[in-house]
Design a protein around this motif. Structure first.
Motif, PDB file in Angstrom:
ATOM      1  N   ASN A 226     -31.510 -44.227 -13.180  1.00  7.17           N
ATOM      2  CA  ASN A 226     -31.703 -44.943 -11.926  1.00  7.17           C
ATOM      3  C   ASN A 226     -31.600 -44.007 -10.735  1.00  7.17           C
ATOM      4  O   ASN A 226     -30.850 -43.039 -10.745  1.00  7.17           O
ATOM      5  N   LYS A 227     -32.355 -44.305  -9.710  1.00  8.12           N
ATOM      6  CA  LYS A 227     -32.363 -43.486  -8.498  1.00  8.12           C
ATOM      7  C   LYS A 227     -31.023 -43.608  -7.783  1.00  8.12           C
ATOM      8  O   LYS A 227     -30.611 -44.692  -7.393  1.00  8.12           O
ATOM      9  N   ILE A 228     -30.352 -42.492  -7.617  1.00  2.00           N
ATOM     10  CA  ILE A 228     -29.041 -42.483  -6.980  1.00  2.00           C
ATOM     11  C   ILE A 228     -29.212 -42.621  -5.477  1.00  2.00           C
ATOM     12  O   ILE A 228     -29.987 -41.878  -4.873  1.00  2.00           O
ATOM     13  N   PRO A 229     -28.515 -43.557  -4.837  1.00  4.48           N
ATOM     14  CA  PRO A 229     -28.600 -43.626  -3.380  1.00  4.48           C
ATOM     15  C   PRO A 229     -28.131 -42.321  -2.741  1.00  4.48           C
ATOM     16  O   PRO A 229     -27.127 -41.739  -3.154  1.00  4.48           O
TER      17      PRO A 229
ATOM     18  N   GLN B 204     -37.027 -33.716  11.749  1.00  7.45           N
ATOM     19  CA  GLN B 204     -38.283 -34.199  11.172  1.00  7.45           C
ATOM     20  C   GLN B 204     -38.227 -34.194   9.655  1.00  7.45           C
ATOM     21  O   GLN B 204     -38.751 -35.102   8.994  1.00  7.45           O
ATOM     22  N   VAL B 205     -37.607 -33.173   9.093  1.00  9.81           N
ATOM     23  CA  VAL B 205     -37.454 -33.120   7.635  1.00  9.81           C
ATOM     24  C   VAL B 205     -36.696 -34.348   7.133  1.00  9.81           C
ATOM     25  O   VAL B 205     -37.114 -35.021   6.183  1.00  9.81           O
ATOM     26  N   PHE B 206     -35.567 -34.645   7.771  1.00  7.22           N
ATOM     27  CA  PHE B 206     -34.778 -35.804   7.349  1.00  7.22           C
ATOM     28  C   PHE B 206     -35.548 -37.105   7.576  1.00  7.22           C
ATOM     29  O   PHE B 206     -35.462 -38.030   6.765  1.00  7.22           O
ATOM     30  N   GLU B 207     -36.276 -37.169   8.678  1.00  9.08           N
ATOM     31  CA  GLU B 207     -37.081 -38.372   8.949  1.00  9.08           C
ATOM     32  C   GLU B 207     -38.091 -38.585   7.821  1.00  9.08           C
ATOM     33  O   GLU B 207     -38.278 -39.718   7.336  1.00  9.08           O
ATOM     34  N   ASP B 208     -38.743 -37.505   7.399  1.00  6.71           N
ATOM     35  CA  ASP B 208     -39.720 -37.618   6.316  1.00  6.71           C
ATOM     36  C   ASP B 208     -39.064 -38.022   4.996  1.00  6.71           C
ATOM     37  O   ASP B 208     -39.635 -38.805   4.228  1.00  6.71           O
ATOM     38  N   LEU B 209     -37.880 -37.486   4.738  1.00  5.37           N
ATOM     39  CA  LEU B 209     -37.181 -37.851   3.503  1.00  5.37           C
ATOM     40  C   LEU B 209     -36.796 -39.326   3.513  1.00  5.37           C
ATOM     41  O   LEU B 209     -36.977 -40.034   2.513  1.00  5.37           O
ATOM     42  N   VAL B 210     -36.250 -39.792   4.621  1.00  9.68           N
ATOM     43  CA  VAL B 210     -35.831 -41.199   4.722  1.00  9.68           C
ATOM     44  C   VAL B 210     -37.039 -42.127   4.614  1.00  9.68           C
ATOM     45  O   VAL B 210     -36.975 -43.183   3.951  1.00  9.68           O
TER      46      VAL B 210
ATOM     47  N   GLU C  23     -37.365 -44.035  -1.273  1.00  9.82           N
ATOM     48  CA  GLU C  23     -36.727 -45.336  -1.106  1.00  9.82           C
ATOM     49  C   GLU C  23     -35.217 -45.294  -1.326  1.00  9.82           C
ATOM     50  O   GLU C  23     -34.503 -46.200  -0.913  1.00  9.82           O
ATOM     51  N   ASN C  24     -34.731 -44.234  -1.976  1.00 13.40           N
ATOM     52  CA  ASN C  24     -33.293 -44.153  -2.232  1.00 13.40           C
ATOM     53  C   ASN C  24     -32.560 -43.249  -1.243  1.00 13.40           C
ATOM     54  O   ASN C  24     -31.380 -42.971  -1.419  1.00 13.40           O
ATOM     55  N   ILE C  25     -33.251 -42.782  -0.185  1.00 12.73           N
ATOM     56  CA  ILE C  25     -32.617 -41.949   0.839  1.00 12.73           C
ATOM     57  C   ILE C  25     -32.575 -42.720   2.146  1.00 12.73           C
ATOM     58  O   ILE C  25     -33.579 -43.290   2.584  1.00 12.73           O
ATOM     59  N   GLU C  26     -31.403 -42.753   2.779  1.00 16.32           N
ATOM     60  CA  GLU C  26     -31.255 -43.442   4.052  1.00 16.32           C
ATOM     61  C   GLU C  26     -30.298 -42.681   4.952  1.00 16.32           C
ATOM     62  O   GLU C  26     -29.562 -41.799   4.514  1.00 16.32           O
ATOM     63  N   TYR C  27     -30.330 -43.025   6.236  1.00 17.76           N
ATOM     64  CA  TYR C  27     -29.470 -42.390   7.217  1.00 17.76           C
ATOM     65  C   TYR C  27     -28.084 -43.025   7.281  1.00 17.76           C
ATOM     66  O   TYR C  27     -27.922 -44.231   7.076  1.00 17.76           O
TER      67      TYR C  27
ATOM     68  N   ILE D 245     -30.284 -40.760 -18.790  1.00 18.37           N
ATOM     69  CA  ILE D 245     -31.575 -40.079 -18.926  1.00 18.37           C
ATOM     70  C   ILE D 245     -31.509 -38.882 -17.994  1.00 18.37           C
ATOM     71  O   ILE D 245     -30.498 -38.676 -17.320  1.00 18.37           O
ATOM     72  N   ASP D 246     -32.564 -38.083 -17.897  1.00 20.33           N
ATOM     73  CA  ASP D 246     -32.424 -36.800 -17.214  1.00 20.33           C
ATOM     74  C   ASP D 246     -33.035 -36.729 -15.825  1.00 20.33           C
ATOM     75  O   ASP D 246     -33.018 -35.669 -15.208  1.00 20.33           O
ATOM     76  N   ASN D 247     -33.589 -37.808 -15.307  1.00 20.37           N
ATOM     77  CA  ASN D 247     -34.291 -37.693 -14.029  1.00 20.37           C
ATOM     78  C   ASN D 247     -33.893 -38.826 -13.103  1.00 20.37           C
ATOM     79  O   ASN D 247     -33.872 -39.976 -13.510  1.00 20.37           O
ATOM     80  N   THR D 248     -33.603 -38.524 -11.836  1.00 18.24           N
ATOM     81  CA  THR D 248     -33.117 -39.574 -10.938  1.00 18.24           C
ATOM     82  C   THR D 248     -33.925 -39.740  -9.679  1.00 18.24           C
ATOM     83  O   THR D 248     -34.220 -40.844  -9.265  1.00 18.24           O
ATOM     84  N   LEU D 249     -34.340 -38.648  -9.039  1.00 14.68           N
ATOM     85  CA  LEU D 249     -34.977 -38.767  -7.732  1.00 14.68           C
ATOM     86  C   LEU D 249     -36.456 -39.064  -7.909  1.00 14.68           C
ATOM     87  O   LEU D 249     -37.214 -38.266  -8.418  1.00 14.68           O
ATOM     88  N   THR D 250     -36.857 -40.246  -7.517  1.00 14.59           N
ATOM     89  CA  THR D 250     -38.246 -40.677  -7.652  1.00 14.59           C
ATOM     90  C   THR D 250     -38.764 -41.072  -6.287  1.00 14.59           C
ATOM     91  O   THR D 250     -38.096 -41.762  -5.532  1.00 14.59           O
ATOM     92  N   THR D 251     -39.974 -40.665  -5.968  1.00 16.92           N
ATOM     93  CA  THR D 251     -40.508 -40.958  -4.653  1.00 16.92           C
ATOM     94  C   THR D 251     -40.931 -42.409  -4.528  1.00 16.92           C
ATOM     95  O   THR D 251     -41.425 -43.016  -5.460  1.00 16.92           O
ATOM     96  N   GLY D 252     -40.729 -42.940  -3.321  1.00 14.87           N
ATOM     97  CA  GLY D 252     -41.324 -44.212  -2.989  1.00 14.87           C
ATOM     98  C   GLY D 252     -42.762 -43.962  -2.553  1.00 14.87           C
ATOM     99  O   GLY D 252     -43.698 -44.621  -2.978  1.00 14.87           O
ATOM    100  N   THR D 253     -42.954 -42.977  -1.711  1.00 15.64           N
ATOM    101  CA  THR D 253     -44.268 -42.470  -1.361  1.00 15.64           C
ATOM    102  C   THR D 253     -44.178 -40.957  -1.413  1.00 15.64           C
ATOM    103  O   THR D 253     -43.096 -40.403  -1.370  1.00 15.64           O
TER     104      THR D 253
END
Length: 293
Positions: free
Chosen positions: A191-194, A215-221, A225-229, A282-290
């Motif tokens: 599962n995608k870790i917050p 801008q980097v953080f803005e793009d990540l957020v 979908e699992n990254i927020e400020y 499982i071995d993978n957590t960070l998945t893009t929303g876009t």
């Protein structure tokens, strides 16, 4: 649920350690556990949990009795349980690794940034590798108890060193963070870790570089979908008036009131019986929303 435990990670640089604050003293919280420095600052594939205290629980730089977010949140969690536990909170387990002035890039400090993944894997100041070792050990240890692990997520309180690196550009810095988070959390389950990143608010650094990191953080957020400020400008202490804006003590470091607000904010996001996401092996957590540009 009775079988649940919650795991939270508090990593970063000086603000993650509560630098320039002092006086938060507590010991042996009954329902909060951590990795004390004496028994766990090593590359052993084991962990020794102890009742969390404000002293001797940083596996990075030795911050003690500060208003670090790990400390303020641990105390807020325990205070809530002691006050009747309306949110039905289970036991909390914390891994806490801060170090002042350290980033993730290889262009500063002659390649010695302590969070840089390319540092030697067996060096205790190689925080990326220390974190991954202790995360894996924590998961194995808690799983062996038969408990259901719930990930509250990663609190990532670091960006200032990146703003001091004029050799980077926004594309390079963005890719650094994407790779860093993906590799760091690759042993934390399916599962995608917050991931909660602390929004840059200091204007103490080079404006061009600071805007790049913003801008980097803005793009990540916006892109994941699992990254927020977490944004100190949402706190009641924000004034909008330079140089400290009501939230800093010295233009860079959050004051104790703001550090305490971070815990209040994190607690406000928890609803009754709902805290974090399930650990699924499982071995993978960070998945893009876009896909970020």
């Amino acid at each position: 649920k009775e079988q649940d435990v919650v795991l939270a990670l508090f990593y970063g640089q000086s603000n993650a350690g509560g630098s320039q604050t002092s006086g938060l003293n507590f010991s042996s919280l009954a329902n909060v556990y951590g990795l004390d420095r004496t028994n766990n600052r090593n590359f052993n594939n084991t962990v020794t949990w102890s009742n969390f205290s404000s002293n001797n629980f940083s596996l990075g730089q030795d911050y003690n009795n500060t208003y670090a977010p790990a400390n303020t949140f641990a105390k807020a969690w325990q205070d809530h349980i002691n006050s009747g536990n309306a949110l039905n909170l289970p036991d909390l387990y914390i891994i806490y690794i801060p170090w002042g002035g350290q980033g993730i890039d290889d262009t500063e400090n002659s390649g010695n940034n302590r969070w840089y993944p390319g540092r030697p894997e067996n060096n205790l100041e190689s925080l990326f590798h220390l974190a991954k070792t202790k995360q894996a050990a924590a998961i194995a240890n808690l799983s062996a108890t038969g408990k259901n692990i719930r990930h509250l997520g990663l609190n990532w309180n670091q960006w200032e060193t990146e703003a001091g690196s004029l050799e980077q550009n926004d594309i390079g810095a963005k890719q650094n963070y994407i790779s860093f988070f993906s590799e760091l959390l690759s042993n934390m389950g399916k599962n995608k870790i917050p991931i909660k990143v602390y929004r840059p608010r200091s204007d103490n650094y080079d404006a061009t570089s600071t805007n790049m990191i913003k801008q980097v953080f803005e793009d990540l957020v916006n892109g994941y979908e699992n990254i927020e400020y977490i944004d100190a400008a949402e706190s009641p202490y924000w004034t909008g008036v330079a140089p400290n804006y009501g939230i800093f003590s010295d233009k860079v470091h959050y004051n104790a009131a703001t550090q305490s607000w971070f815990a209040t904010h994190l607690m406000s996001q928890i609803e009754s019986g709902s805290y974090g996401i399930d650990y699924v092996p499982i071995d993978n957590t960070l998945t893009t929303g876009t896909t970020p540009p």
